[in-house]
Design an enzyme around this catalytic site. Structure first.
Site: not given
Length: 380
Positions: A94, A114, A118, A121, A168-169, A344
């Site tokens: 996205e 990801c 977390c 999220c 993602g990180e 977010c």
């Protein structure tokens, strides 16, 4: 056997010049001509590149392609935000477009799902499949510009800012992140100012140290807790690199960076009665005293199945005012696109989970093990 074509979106300028000289036996300046067509004019058809000779065009048609992710679904928010599901093979990531006056920000994904966990999220709950390629990262920008319109008549940029804050990180995909950032900054690429490109990280110290040596863009850090005990509970990456290790790496980066003007942006999602007490605010103020920063508070954006809640406006206001008493610049992020789950922490895409995390979460839920508490599920 048919040889797969080379996607030119996978090269930064240095890589494209090398490909043209070593693989196509062409002069390096030809690579730069093609770059301009791709990024300045949004062209993906070699036949339209009318300052390229016919022989080279035929060579490019035979051996190369320009392929960006395609939009599989678009959702439009009442506030003007657009969320695109972009197809990357048999999965979707996205990408979010956020217009605000003369500023237009694109939130770009770096992974399918990801790799981190977390707890607040929604992307993390989808599990992880793979890193995105360069063509799939910069291709989101290229495709978004096409969708919005290049606006050649007005000369306005369709995208003025890019934030690596999607799925993602980013710093777990360094191999493809660095050339992607180079293309964003390159005058023959998207030609963005380094202060208008922001990378957000949850604390991958090894990646941040690589950035220090290789690229200069704006930095935002996902902190979300003022102490290790709480941060490890909601962000398991803290067990690998604790807060002090993380902040030491941040200080090294901003000391070498011009893009950040000596300060880092601290992102802090506010979770009702989890990390939003006034004691947490005072602890955060003390924690950051040696790291020049501005603080961006993010009221939690709910998603289905989450055990967390958004704090009341009064709690958000008190938290902000407490930090401001310590002379920090503190903003509260304006929620955009929450009516289309584009805010977010709400991005999910369509992920084939290789970690089995989604299956484990479902099993835990069915066994009534979640029950509104923070869950501790490890990938296998």
């Amino acid at each position: 056997m048919t040889t797969a074509k080379v996607n030119l979106l996978d090269f930064d300028r240095k890589g494209l010049r090398k490909f043209f000289t070593e693989e196509l036996n062409e002069k390096a300046f030809r690579a730069e001509q093609v770059m301009k067509w791709i990024y300045h004019f949004g062209v993906d058809d070699f036949e339209q590149m009318n300052n390229i000779n016919k022989k080279l065009r035929e060579k490019l048609l035979h051996r190369c392609e320009i392929v960006a992710p395609i939009v599989s679904e678009a959702q439009h928010s009442a506030d003007g935000t657009i969320k695109w599901a972009m197809s990357v093979g048999d999965q979707d990531v996205e990408t979010v477009y956020i217009p605000d006056g003369d500023r237009a920000t694109l939130c770009v994904s770096s992974q399918v799902g990801c790799a981190l966990e977390c707890k607040f999220c929604s992307t993390a709950q989808q599990g992880f499949n793979r890193n995105l390629k360069v063509s799939e990262i910069v291709g989101q920008i290229w495709r978004a510009a096409r969708e919005i319109g290049l606006e050649k008549e007005t000369g306005r940029r369709p995208i003025t800012n890019v934030v690596m804050m999607g799925m993602g990180e980013p710093l777990l995909n360094m191999k493809n992140l660095i050339p992607s950032l180079e293309l964003m900054l390159d005058d023959l690429g998207f030609s963005l100012s380094k202060r208008r490109v922001t990378v957000s990280t949850s604390g991958v110290v090894s990646g941040l140290d690589q950035m220090t040596d290789n690229i200069d863009v704006a930095l935002a850090i996902s902190l979300h807790a003022p102490n290790d005990a709480l941060r490890s509970q909601i962000m398991p990456i803290n067990d690998r690199w604790d807060i002090q290790d993380f902040l030491a790496s941040v200080r090294r980066y901003i000391a070498s960076s011009n893009a950040n003007r000596g300060k880092v942006t601290v992102e802090y999602v506010l979770l009702d009665h989890v990390n939003d007490d006034m004691d947490h605010a005072r602890e955060l103020a003390e924690l950051m005293k040696d790291t020049p920063c501005k603080i961006n508070l993010i009221p939690f954006n709910p998603y289905p199945g989450s055990p967390y809640k958004k704090p009341s406006n009064s709690r958000i206001d008190r938290f902000q005012k407490t930090l401001m008493e310590y002379n920090y610049t503190v903003t509260v992020r304006k929620t955009r696109g929450d009516d289309i789950d584009a805010a977010c922490g709400q991005l999910v895409g369509d992920v084939i989970d290789r970690t089995k995390r989604t299956k484990m979460l479902k099993a835990a839920s069915e066994a009534n093990l979640i029950a509104g508490d923070v869950i501790q599920v490890k990938a296998v």
